[in-house]
Motif scaffolding. Structure first.
Motif, PDB file in Angstrom:
ATOM      1  N   TRP A 195      11.763  24.579  54.763  1.00  0.00           N
ATOM      2  CA  TRP A 195      13.129  24.917  55.187  1.00  0.00           C
ATOM      3  C   TRP A 195      14.053  23.706  55.031  1.00  0.00           C
ATOM      4  O   TRP A 195      14.604  23.191  55.983  1.00  0.00           O
ATOM      5  N   SER A 196      14.170  23.241  53.797  1.00  0.00           N
ATOM      6  CA  SER A 196      15.124  22.188  53.472  1.00  0.00           C
ATOM      7  C   SER A 196      15.433  22.283  51.987  1.00  0.00           C
ATOM      8  O   SER A 196      14.689  22.904  51.229  1.00  0.00           O
ATOM      9  N   LYS A 197      16.520  21.651  51.590  1.00  0.00           N
ATOM     10  CA  LYS A 197      16.874  21.600  50.173  1.00  0.00           C
ATOM     11  C   LYS A 197      16.479  20.264  49.546  1.00  0.00           C
ATOM     12  O   LYS A 197      16.820  19.980  48.406  1.00  0.00           O
ATOM     13  N   GLN A 198      15.712  19.453  50.288  1.00  0.00           N
ATOM     14  CA  GLN A 198      15.351  18.137  49.799  1.00  0.00           C
ATOM     15  C   GLN A 198      14.014  18.137  49.063  1.00  0.00           C
ATOM     16  O   GLN A 198      13.586  17.105  48.554  1.00  0.00           O
ATOM     17  N   GLY A 199      13.365  19.288  48.994  1.00  0.00           N
ATOM     18  CA  GLY A 199      12.093  19.400  48.297  1.00  0.00           C
ATOM     19  C   GLY A 199      10.928  19.107  49.221  1.00  0.00           C
ATOM     20  O   GLY A 199      11.045  18.341  50.182  1.00  0.00           O
ATOM     21  N   VAL A 238      22.454  23.062  57.812  1.00  0.00           N
ATOM     22  CA  VAL A 238      23.845  23.509  57.765  1.00  0.00           C
ATOM     23  C   VAL A 238      24.510  22.987  56.495  1.00  0.00           C
ATOM     24  O   VAL A 238      25.199  23.732  55.790  1.00  0.00           O
ATOM     25  N   GLU A 239      24.299  21.725  56.178  1.00  0.00           N
ATOM     26  CA  GLU A 239      24.844  21.165  54.939  1.00  0.00           C
ATOM     27  C   GLU A 239      24.400  21.965  53.717  1.00  0.00           C
ATOM     28  O   GLU A 239      25.166  22.180  52.779  1.00  0.00           O
ATOM     29  N   SER A 240      23.134  22.402  53.745  1.00  0.00           N
ATOM     30  CA  SER A 240      22.551  23.115  52.603  1.00  0.00           C
ATOM     31  C   SER A 240      22.810  24.614  52.636  1.00  0.00           C
ATOM     32  O   SER A 240      22.452  25.320  51.696  1.00  0.00           O
ATOM     33  N   TRP A 327      26.339  13.542  58.797  1.00  0.00           N
ATOM     34  CA  TRP A 327      26.420  12.091  58.614  1.00  0.00           C
ATOM     35  C   TRP A 327      26.845  11.737  57.192  1.00  0.00           C
ATOM     36  O   TRP A 327      27.493  10.728  56.977  1.00  0.00           O
ATOM     37  N   ARG A 328      26.497  12.561  56.214  1.00  0.00           N
ATOM     38  CA  ARG A 328      26.915  12.280  54.852  1.00  0.00           C
ATOM     39  C   ARG A 328      28.395  12.559  54.635  1.00  0.00           C
ATOM     40  O   ARG A 328      29.073  11.864  53.883  1.00  0.00           O
ATOM     41  N   MET A 329      28.896  13.605  55.286  1.00  0.00           N
ATOM     42  CA  MET A 329      30.298  13.973  55.095  1.00  0.00           C
ATOM     43  C   MET A 329      31.214  13.358  56.153  1.00  0.00           C
ATOM     44  O   MET A 329      32.440  13.380  56.014  1.00  0.00           O
ATOM     45  N   GLY A 359      40.317  24.431  61.354  1.00  0.00           N
ATOM     46  CA  GLY A 359      39.466  24.147  60.203  1.00  0.00           C
ATOM     47  C   GLY A 359      39.857  24.989  59.007  1.00  0.00           C
ATOM     48  O   GLY A 359      40.864  25.702  59.030  1.00  0.00           O
ATOM     49  N   LYS A 360      39.037  24.906  57.980  1.00  0.00           N
ATOM     50  CA  LYS A 360      39.298  25.644  56.757  1.00  0.00           C
ATOM     51  C   LYS A 360      37.994  26.228  56.236  1.00  0.00           C
ATOM     52  O   LYS A 360      36.950  25.550  56.211  1.00  0.00           O
ATOM     53  N   LEU A 361      38.020  27.484  55.812  1.00  0.00           N
ATOM     54  CA  LEU A 361      36.848  28.134  55.249  1.00  0.00           C
ATOM     55  C   LEU A 361      36.542  27.560  53.872  1.00  0.00           C
ATOM     56  O   LEU A 361      37.457  27.137  53.143  1.00  0.00           O
ATOM     57  N   CYS A 362      35.260  27.585  53.492  1.00  0.00           N
ATOM     58  CA  CYS A 362      34.869  27.049  52.199  1.00  0.00           C
ATOM     59  C   CYS A 362      33.595  27.743  51.718  1.00  0.00           C
ATOM     60  O   CYS A 362      32.912  28.432  52.467  1.00  0.00           O
ATOM     61  N   GLU A 363      33.293  27.561  50.430  1.00  0.00           N
ATOM     62  CA  GLU A 363      32.069  28.088  49.862  1.00  0.00           C
ATOM     63  C   GLU A 363      30.865  27.296  50.364  1.00  0.00           C
ATOM     64  O   GLU A 363      30.987  26.154  50.816  1.00  0.00           O
ATOM     65  N   LEU A 364      29.685  27.918  50.251  1.00  0.00           N
ATOM     66  CA  LEU A 364      28.437  27.258  50.596  1.00  0.00           C
ATOM     67  C   LEU A 364      27.606  27.045  49.338  1.00  0.00           C
ATOM     68  O   LEU A 364      27.716  27.819  48.394  1.00  0.00           O
ATOM     69  N   PRO A 365      26.748  26.033  49.300  1.00  0.00           N
ATOM     70  CA  PRO A 365      26.504  25.040  50.344  1.00  0.00           C
ATOM     71  C   PRO A 365      27.562  23.946  50.353  1.00  0.00           C
ATOM     72  O   PRO A 365      28.353  23.820  49.414  1.00  0.00           O
ATOM     73  N   PHE A 366      27.555  23.142  51.431  1.00  0.00           N
ATOM     74  CA  PHE A 366      28.477  22.009  51.501  1.00  0.00           C
ATOM     75  C   PHE A 366      28.062  20.916  50.526  1.00  0.00           C
ATOM     76  O   PHE A 366      28.894  20.274  49.905  1.00  0.00           O
ATOM     77  N   LEU A 367      26.736  20.671  50.482  1.00  0.00           N
ATOM     78  CA  LEU A 367      26.196  19.598  49.650  1.00  0.00           C
ATOM     79  C   LEU A 367      25.044  20.137  48.825  1.00  0.00           C
ATOM     80  O   LEU A 367      24.343  21.063  49.250  1.00  0.00           O
TER      81      LEU A 367
END
Length: 367
Positions: A195-199, A238-240, A327-329, A359-367
């Motif tokens: 359950w991560s996008k980091q592999g 959440v970032e992913s 923390w990255r953003m 705030g402002k809506l945006c597409e996913l993922p953030f990163l």
């Protein structure tokens, strides 16, 4: 500080003693077990998975085993995704739905043999669902929860650690594919998943008496790479834009609303549960969709920042289901389930008891 009262309803993880020894200081309940959620330094745990390698006790990710001549048929009845070409040692992300097309779990289905499957489930009683369906349909299949408990190894250095333990063959595993093997005589199923996008990988321990032993093997192999304990990281997910069943979904959510439409095949057999409703929803279009929210304000969000109303021009358009300080953003970001009339770029207001945020809506993922 409070303690957790022991109960026969709360089952221990095979890795529980090891996580306590590592300094686990916070846990949550999940599938009648305890899931470690912190080892005392959330930012260090975050950067460990982003830059290095982290190991997680995710034994709460229980397996529902379907075994018998009709196991494959039952799997297809339960999952609105074409499984006809699924091979042994292959996994698939599936959207289990009820008859109304409402998402009731989002497991990874693993095909171990022609007559044996695992549903590696999120937090809900799918064992009972599968058993009831099998009995009602008169299928020749046994439903059980085997002695299987995943240990996740996640992060950009996870492959190196798992290859050091198992051999370089793990480097050739495709995403969601797996192989049964042994580690120092400990039976495991090694899957490229998590359950991560980091592999990373999940080591499905198949002997619960050897949890501490497996933990220590992974810990020792990871020492040269800076391995440390962690958990399914809230901020990274959440970032992913990773879906949390039950966290980002309610009792009306269908797969199309939470970006799972690509995992739904509308031409599966008509006896697949929920497929008639899913075909109708696909034809009419979903009423809600999941978007990101870039929030204003510099202070990190509090941990209770969930399921808050999201408004646009004074009217409620949905809810914020998750929020985290990235923390990255270097800002608060969140996941929202909102009306399809709301689009990326739209300004919104998130209502909170201690003060609203814009705030402002945006597409996913953030990163």
């Amino acid at each position: 500080m409070f303690s957790i009262t022991p109960s026969s309803r709360l089952r221990p993880s095979p890795f529980y003693a090891a996580t306590v020894a590592e300094g686990a200081c916070a846990m949550t309940s999940y599938n009648r077990m305890l899931l470690p959620t912190s080892y005392g330094d959330p930012e260090a745990e975050y950067w460990r998975i982003i830059n290095g390698v982290s190991m997680w006790d995710v034994a709460v990710q229980r397996q529902v085993q379907l075994r018998g001549p009709d196991a494959g048929r039952l799997a297809q009845i339960l999952a609105p995704r074409d499984l006809s070409k699924c091979k042994v040692e292959q996994g698939k992300y599936v959207a289990l739905c009820n008859h109304d097309g409402v998402l009731i779990n989002d497991p990874v289905l693993l095909k171990l043999d022609e007559d044996r499957y695992w549903l590696s489930i999120a937090d809900s009683n799918i064992w009972f669902w599968a058993e009831a369906v099998a009995r009602e349909r008169g299928l020749d299949v046994e439903i059980s929860e085997p002695d299987v408990s995943p240990l996740a190894v996640q992060g950009p250095l996870a492959e190196t650690v798992v290859a050091d333990i198992c051999g370089d063959w793990v480097r050739d595993l495709k995403y969601f594919w797996f192989r049964e093997t042994e580690i120092n005589g400990i039976p495991v199923t090694v899957a490229r998943s998590g359950w991560s996008k980091q592999g990373g990988f999940e080591l499905y321990l198949m002997d619960g008496s050897r949890g501490t032993e497996l933990w220590n093997i992974v810990k020792e192999a990871g020492q040269p790479h800076g391995i440390g304990p962690g958990n399914p990281n809230w901020v990274e997910r959440v970032e992913s834009g990773l879906l949390s069943y039950g966290g980002d979904t309610d009792d009306r959510t269908n797969p199309f609303e939470v970006r799972m439409g690509k995992y739904v095949d509308l031409d599966v057999p008509d006896d697949t549960i929920g497929i008639a409703a899913l075909r109708r929803i696909a034809a009419e279009g979903p009423k809600r969709h999941q978007l990101g929210v870039m929030l204003d304000g510099g202070a990190p969000a509090k941990a209770d920042f969930f399921w808050r109303d999201v408004e646009q021009e004074g009217a409620k358009i949905g809810v914020l289901t998750a929020c985290a300080w990235s923390w990255r953003m270097q800002r608060n970001i969140g996941l929202a389930l909102v009306s399809v009339s709301a689009r990326p770029g739209d300004p919104v207001v998130v209502r909170r008891p201690d003060g609203d945020l814009t705030g402002k809506l945006c597409e996913l993922p953030f990163l």
